[in-house]
Design an enzyme around this catalytic site. Structure first.
Site, PDB file in Angstrom:
ATOM      1  N   ASP A 107      55.604  14.473 -27.592  1.00  0.00           N
ATOM      2  CA  ASP A 107      54.866  13.682 -26.612  1.00  0.00           C
ATOM      3  C   ASP A 107      55.007  12.215 -27.004  1.00  0.00           C
ATOM      4  O   ASP A 107      55.783  11.880 -27.895  1.00  0.00           O
ATOM      5  CB  ASP A 107      53.381  14.102 -26.558  1.00  0.00           C
ATOM      6  CG  ASP A 107      52.750  13.840 -25.187  1.00  0.00           C
ATOM      7  OD1 ASP A 107      52.763  12.657 -24.743  1.00  0.00           O
ATOM      8  OD2 ASP A 107      52.280  14.784 -24.559  1.00  0.00           O
ATOM      9  N   TRP A 132      53.218 -14.468  -4.198  1.00  0.00           N
ATOM     10  CA  TRP A 132      52.987 -13.666  -5.405  1.00  0.00           C
ATOM     11  C   TRP A 132      53.040 -14.572  -6.630  1.00  0.00           C
ATOM     12  O   TRP A 132      52.504 -14.242  -7.678  1.00  0.00           O
ATOM     13  CB  TRP A 132      53.995 -12.512  -5.505  1.00  0.00           C
ATOM     14  CG  TRP A 132      55.294 -12.849  -6.143  1.00  0.00           C
ATOM     15  CD1 TRP A 132      56.383 -13.421  -5.554  1.00  0.00           C
ATOM     16  CD2 TRP A 132      55.653 -12.632  -7.517  1.00  0.00           C
ATOM     17  NE1 TRP A 132      57.389 -13.573  -6.469  1.00  0.00           N
ATOM     18  CE2 TRP A 132      56.973 -13.096  -7.688  1.00  0.00           C
ATOM     19  CE3 TRP A 132      54.996 -12.096  -8.621  1.00  0.00           C
ATOM     20  CZ2 TRP A 132      57.653 -13.046  -8.897  1.00  0.00           C
ATOM     21  CZ3 TRP A 132      55.669 -12.032  -9.843  1.00  0.00           C
ATOM     22  CH2 TRP A 132      56.978 -12.502  -9.968  1.00  0.00           C
ATOM     23  N   SER A 139      47.509  -2.539 -18.644  1.00  0.00           N
ATOM     24  CA  SER A 139      48.162  -1.228 -18.600  1.00  0.00           C
ATOM     25  C   SER A 139      49.598  -1.324 -19.081  1.00  0.00           C
ATOM     26  O   SER A 139      50.078  -0.497 -19.860  1.00  0.00           O
ATOM     27  CB  SER A 139      48.106  -0.691 -17.159  1.00  0.00           C
ATOM     28  OG  SER A 139      48.999   0.362 -16.998  1.00  0.00           O
ATOM     29  N   SER A 140      50.316  -2.350 -18.619  1.00  0.00           N
ATOM     30  CA  SER A 140      51.718  -2.519 -19.021  1.00  0.00           C
ATOM     31  C   SER A 140      51.845  -2.758 -20.514  1.00  0.00           C
ATOM     32  O   SER A 140      52.749  -2.235 -21.160  1.00  0.00           O
ATOM     33  CB  SER A 140      52.335  -3.718 -18.301  1.00  0.00           C
ATOM     34  OG  SER A 140      52.628  -3.420 -16.981  1.00  0.00           O
ATOM     35  N   TYR A 171      63.894  -8.875 -15.369  1.00  0.00           N
ATOM     36  CA  TYR A 171      64.725  -7.996 -16.172  1.00  0.00           C
ATOM     37  C   TYR A 171      63.960  -6.754 -16.581  1.00  0.00           C
ATOM     38  O   TYR A 171      64.533  -5.666 -16.686  1.00  0.00           O
ATOM     39  CB  TYR A 171      65.291  -8.752 -17.377  1.00  0.00           C
ATOM     40  CG  TYR A 171      66.293  -9.754 -16.891  1.00  0.00           C
ATOM     41  CD1 TYR A 171      65.959 -11.085 -16.737  1.00  0.00           C
ATOM     42  CD2 TYR A 171      67.550  -9.335 -16.473  1.00  0.00           C
ATOM     43  CE1 TYR A 171      66.858 -11.977 -16.202  1.00  0.00           C
ATOM     44  CE2 TYR A 171      68.447 -10.224 -15.942  1.00  0.00           C
ATOM     45  CZ  TYR A 171      68.103 -11.546 -15.805  1.00  0.00           C
ATOM     46  OH  TYR A 171      68.992 -12.427 -15.265  1.00  0.00           O
ATOM     47  N   HIS A 227      65.172 -22.140 -13.972  1.00  0.00           N
ATOM     48  CA  HIS A 227      66.061 -22.132 -12.819  1.00  0.00           C
ATOM     49  C   HIS A 227      65.279 -21.768 -11.551  1.00  0.00           C
ATOM     50  O   HIS A 227      65.808 -21.825 -10.457  1.00  0.00           O
ATOM     51  CB  HIS A 227      67.261 -21.194 -13.009  1.00  0.00           C
ATOM     52  CG  HIS A 227      66.932 -19.729 -13.093  1.00  0.00           C
ATOM     53  ND1 HIS A 227      67.378 -18.938 -14.120  1.00  0.00           N
ATOM     54  CD2 HIS A 227      66.233 -18.897 -12.283  1.00  0.00           C
ATOM     55  CE1 HIS A 227      66.942 -17.695 -13.942  1.00  0.00           C
ATOM     56  NE2 HIS A 227      66.252 -17.650 -12.828  1.00  0.00           N
ATOM     57  N   LYS A 260      78.446  -4.745 -18.168  1.00  0.00           N
ATOM     58  CA  LYS A 260      77.849  -3.452 -17.829  1.00  0.00           C
ATOM     59  C   LYS A 260      78.494  -2.866 -16.571  1.00  0.00           C
ATOM     60  O   LYS A 260      78.803  -1.666 -16.509  1.00  0.00           O
ATOM     61  CB  LYS A 260      76.346  -3.596 -17.636  1.00  0.00           C
ATOM     62  CG  LYS A 260      75.635  -4.021 -18.911  1.00  0.00           C
ATOM     63  CD  LYS A 260      74.148  -4.156 -18.705  1.00  0.00           C
ATOM     64  CE  LYS A 260      73.440  -2.831 -18.856  1.00  0.00           C
ATOM     65  NZ  LYS A 260      73.291  -2.446 -20.265  1.00  0.00           N
ATOM     66  N   ARG A 282      61.326 -19.851   3.467  1.00  0.00           N
ATOM     67  CA  ARG A 282      60.598 -18.595   3.292  1.00  0.00           C
ATOM     68  C   ARG A 282      59.110 -18.832   3.430  1.00  0.00           C
ATOM     69  O   ARG A 282      58.639 -19.971   3.430  1.00  0.00           O
ATOM     70  CB  ARG A 282      60.923 -17.971   1.930  1.00  0.00           C
ATOM     71  CG  ARG A 282      60.524 -18.814   0.751  1.00  0.00           C
ATOM     72  CD  ARG A 282      60.999 -18.234  -0.566  1.00  0.00           C
ATOM     73  NE  ARG A 282      60.230 -17.087  -0.992  1.00  0.00           N
ATOM     74  CZ  ARG A 282      60.140 -16.681  -2.261  1.00  0.00           C
ATOM     75  NH1 ARG A 282      60.796 -17.337  -3.200  1.00  0.00           N
ATOM     76  NH2 ARG A 282      59.445 -15.629  -2.580  1.00  0.00           N
TER      77      ARG A 282
END
Lengths: 36, 531, 387
Positions: free
Chosen positions: B111, B147, B174-175, B262, B307, B336, B455
């Site tokens: 676990d 956001w 939580s994260s 990321y 950026h 990748k 936007r």
């Protein structure tokens, strides 16, 4: 989990938690000019 | 990743026998990584639908120029909460769900390291999500500052902003707990013989993601706390008249915000790195480079945050530095992509739904990656910052990237989770509808952005109409297509469909395929020995 | 079959909406209908940005075709039915180094021309004209800091009628990108824009100039442009600033230098006149108070604070019977038009009617002039009548 495994896990977790607290403190320290 | 053989050692580690709980207690008091993983996945799918409804409300208003349905204040609440709910309610928890289910299985652990903290990590999520949802109904409505919640605009918002701040605190906590759990599990609880360089790449990408989370979530917590104290407790972090600086908020926020993106893609890289080799019947090409490239991307991600701030007026040296550093990230990312294509090369390919989503991921994520490289070039960003070009870019990498990566993983592992093969024909319907409608929705937004449509706009110049119509149609098509997945997932979960073998896919490798399907409630109570 | 019907339905909807919007025209100085790429810039910077974008897009497209051509080839030729035995290789140091080093070189090659443009965009020195731009919720304010229009300042509001926004009237071609008072600048001159905000962060964007800069409250930021074509160019606010974020556009009229000078002059006059209503009837002491301050700014250098002047070059006004204590017409005309052949300047462009009336009234009641002479009080209307 053996007690030894639990101890190892706890030690790793404490190191990580200290890192998190230090990071929050550092962020506020860098922004201290805005306090008050 | 080399293939593993398994030997069972007779001696067992201490796991106290207990009766398996039933009913609501099984879920509220869950400490089993499979149950908790299931709850994370269910919660995140629900949030995907909630965030999706908000997106459809936005696209409804944007179907034609003029204000037809919603006043701009309400419209901005929709765009803002769509972002917050998708990021903190859908994408991040879904990846944690995958981590909970698969990491112990893949490393041969019984676990997670901290099973009870795992429970708390999950149950904080509905609390945070409730705060987000309820914020629509307080006076003044939900947060409407984007956001990103830039100050000073966020300082003007009503109580809905405070709800959002507390929601972010709770979901962030939580994260952080989840990240600690994952790091300790991966570092300390691998089966004997499972060295770090033998782990499945999904465990590597999640390990690195967990370090990113630990480093950035506290910074976000600090940033939104500073918003809270500026709003209510007399601080002036972001008030220029009193010696503060609104740009400080942007620096702190994006120091979190860039590595955050990321966080939302690295686990998907891990999933793709499992699915592509399985359906190519060939080992992942360049395992070591994949590990190094992931680590390079993670480290670089801390060095490029501004950026997002090319128009704030930073000195020319800073502008140049952040441009160069950002462009560099293209290199490990490219490595990748090449490695996945090389994995397919001269393999023996079949195209079941997981592989379809994985191939689509590579294709569409690369488009998003290229537009990312384009906007890394500061002069171009000056032209398209805060326009629909940016919206196109991040939806390509986050929807076609993260979400399609998750669908690849879901289809791949549903046989293991449920013991049933999902309906392949429906899976392909879900796939083709999703990939086509996704492109119909978001590709035209590149044009809108280059042409200058900003936007977070509730209304637009009439010359932008046609592409907005196409995007809105695509959005509804995409939204409804996800219900196909819901249907077939529920069917598999309820036990319909072909029974799945332990080795559900011919080419799949890894410890999780050595245990039965569905995975028994307790697995690897005795750690396997890995050669 | 179902898919086919779906495509046909969508196609029909698209065709209908294309027809419905067939009468939409390109916006002059703004977006073209269904524009695909960056606008045709009218500044060198905008053209640099277009070139950089084209260069990057081409390189990325070439790499994309290469990589996905390979993948598509693999999908076709290495599918299990055609290629039943998979190869086993899983690394190749040479290839891996190559596809790390070559992209690195490509990235550096891309960064070099970009560097030149970044540096150019940041160089706001040696401007021909400086304009201070202030973002408000929800409009822009423009103030000319130097040049022929120095001191001219005004607000620039969206001028699209509410009816059009709410769908009760057909939308014009410049819908949402038209204002009451555009920014006016001369062509072929380097214009430095100094930005700030009155409340939250806004951003000043004009795509045809290749310009976007955030407006921060409490700080000054700057950017610049040199428009090379005469015309009207339009942009919008590009940083979420609250409710009417979409309703505070930017319009810049680029005109010839002569037209700019003429415009500047008329603006200054309009400002001067707009600030005081010439038909207002003032009380004597109000005029005297106002006049004293005008005198202190414009007259005291020559006529002195005590009204004694420095005769014969600068006549005394105290006890002057030719102009100050005489009927008002002569004094008004002298202040308006000056006294040719002397140092007395014409103040018709510098002072408005109210200010002239006030300063004349002041002189007629100050020092020892109080209670003497005719027409002790002069109203703005009197001055206007003699302009």
């Amino acid at each position: 989990m053996t007690p030894e495994q639990r101890r190892k896990n706890r030690r790793t977790a404490i190191i990580l938690v200290i890192f998190v607290i230090a990071l929050v403190a550092w962020t506020f320290w860098r922004a201290r000019n805005g306090i008050g | 990743m080399s293939s593993v053989t398994v030997d069972h050692i007779p001696a067992s580690e201490g796991h106290v026998e207990h009766e398996r709980p039933t009913g609501w207690r099984r879920w509220v008091f869950a400490t089993n990584h499979k149950d908790i993983g299931t709850m994370y996945l269910l919660f995140s799918f629900f949030m995907l639908l909630e965030g999706g409804v908000l997106a459809l409300l936005v696209r409804t208003e944007l179907f034609s120029p003029g204000l037809q349905f919603f006043q701009p204040e309400l419209f901005n609440q929709f765009t803002t909460m769509h972002g917050l709910i998708m990021i903190f309610g859908a994408i991040m928890p879904a990846f944690v769900g995958f981590a909970n289910w698969m990491i112990p299985l893949q490393i041969g652990a019984s676990d997670m390291a901290f099973a009870r903290m795992n429970n708390l990590s999950f149950w904080l999520l509905p609390v945070g999500a409730t705060l987000f949802t309820v914020s629509f109904f307080v006076p003044g409505g939900a947060n409407a500052a984007g956001w990103t919640m830039y100050a000073p605009l966020s300082l003007q918002m009503g109580p809905g902003m405070d709800f959002a701040i507390f929601g972010v605190h709770i979901l962030g906590a939580s994260s952080i707990m989840g990240a600690i759990n994952i790091i300790v599990t991966v570092l300390n609880m691998r089966a004997p013989g499972m060295t770090m360089m033998k782990m499945p790449l999904f465990c590597w990408t999640w390990l690195i993601t967990a370090y990113l989370l630990l480093a950035i979530m506290p910074v976000l917590a600090a940033a939104v706390t500073m918003l809270l104290t500026d709003r209510h407790f007399g601080t002036t972090f972001f008030n220029a008249a009193a010696g503060g600086d609104p740009v400080l908020y942007q620096h702190v926020f994006w120091f979190f915000g860039h590595p955050e993106v990321y966080v939302m893609i690295l686990p998907a890289f891990g999933i793709i790195s499992a699915v592509v080799p399985a359906f190519s019947r060939k080992p992942l090409f360049g395992y070591a480079s994949m590990v190094y490239a992931t680590a390079a991307i993670a480290i670089l991600s801390f060095l490029v945050w501004a950026h997002h701030m090319f128009t704030t007026g930073m000195p020319v040296t800073a502008q140049l530095y952040f441009m160069y550093a950002t462009m560099l990230i293209a290199i490990p990312t490219g490595v990748k992509i090449f490695n996945w294509v090389a994995t397919m090369w001269r393999g023996s390919l079949t195209f079941e739904t997981p592989m379809l989503f994985a191939i689509a991921f590579i294709f569409v994520f690369t488009i998003g990656g290229f537009t990312g490289l384009i906007i890394a070039v500061a002069p171009i960003d000056i032209a398209v910052h805060d326009t629909y070009y940016i919206i196109a870019h991040f939806h390509y990498v986050m929807v076609a990237g993260s979400l399609f990566g998750m669908y690849a993983g879901a289809y791949y592992w549903i046989p293991k989770w449920t013991g049933r093969m999902y309906n392949e024909r429906l899976g392909k319907w879900h796939f083709w509808n999703s990939i086509i409608s996704f492109n119909v929705t978001f590709f035209p937004m590149h044009f809108l952005g280059l042409a200058g449509m900003p936007r977070r706009y509730a209304d637009y110049a009439v010359q932008f109409t046609d592409f907005n119509v196409i995007a809105s149609i695509g959005a509804f098509w995409f939204g409804f297509s996800q219900l196909i997945f819901l249907y077939l997932a529920v069917k598999a979960w309820r036990g319909h469909g072909q029974p799945a073998a332990a080795q559900s896919w011919e080419g799949a490798q890894g410890l999780e395929w050595t245990i039965p399907s569905p995975a028994p409630w307790h697995t690897f109570e005795t750690p396997p020995v890995v050669k | 079959m179902k898919t086919l019907r779906r495509f046909l339905g969508t196609g029909a909807l698209l065709a209908w909406s294309c027809i419905a919007s067939a009468q939409v025209e390109d916006m002059p100085g703004g977006p073209r209908v269904n524009q695909l790429n960056l606008p045709d810039g009218v500044t060198e910077i905008a053209r640099d940005i277009e070139w950089l974008h084209w260069m990057l897009l081409s390189v990325c497209a070439a790499i994309f075709i290469g990589v996905f051509g390979t993948m598509v080839y693999s999908i076709i030729m290495h599918r299990k039915s055609r290629h039943p035995t998979p190869a086993k290789f899983h690394e190749h140091i040479g290839v891996e180094i190559a596809w790390t080093v070559i992209p690195f070189i490509i990235v550096i090659a891309m960064a070099l021309p970009a560097t030149r443009t970044v540096v150019a965009m940041k160089d706001t020195t040696s401007a021909d004209l400086t304009v201070k731009v202030t973002g408000y919720q929800w409009k822009w304010g423009y103030e000319y800091v130097d040049g022929p229009a120095a001191g001219v300042n005004f607000l620039s509001n969206l001028s699209t009628p509410r009816d059009q926004i709410e769908g009760n009237a057909p939308k014009g071609t410049t819908y949402l990108m038209e204002v009451d008072n555009p920014l006016v600048v001369p062509v072929d001159k380097k214009v430095r824009i100094v930005l700030t905000s009155n409340d939250v962060i806004h951003a000043w964007m004009v795509p045809h100039f290749g310009v976007k800069q955030d407006a921060m409250p409490g700080f000054l930021r700057d950017t610049w442009f040199r428009a090379e074509e005469i015309g009207t160019f339009r942009g919008q606010c590009a940083e979420l600033c609250g409710r009417d974020h979409a309703f505070m556009p930017i319009v810049v009229d680029v005109v010839s230098q002569e037209d700019f000078d003429a415009w500047a002059a008329s603006q200054k006059q309009a400002m001067a006149q707009a600030s005081d209503d010439p038909s207002k009837v003032w009380e004597a002491d109000e005029l005297i108070a106002r006049g004293e301050s005008v005198y202190g700014t414009h007259c005291v250098a020559c006529h002195q604070a005590n009204g004694q002047g420095m005769p014969p070059v600068f006549p005394a006004l105290d006890g002057d019977t030719e102009y100050v204590l005489a009927p008002m017409e002569q004094q008004i005309l002298t202040v308006l038009n000056g006294h040719p052949g002397t140092a007395m300047a014409a103040f018709r462009d510098q002072l408005n009617d109210t200010e002239i009336a006030a300063v004349i009234t002041y002189t007629r009641n100050a020092w020892s002039n109080a209670g003497k002479g005719e027409d002790p009080v002069v109203q703005p209307a009197d001055v206007l009548a003699l302009r």
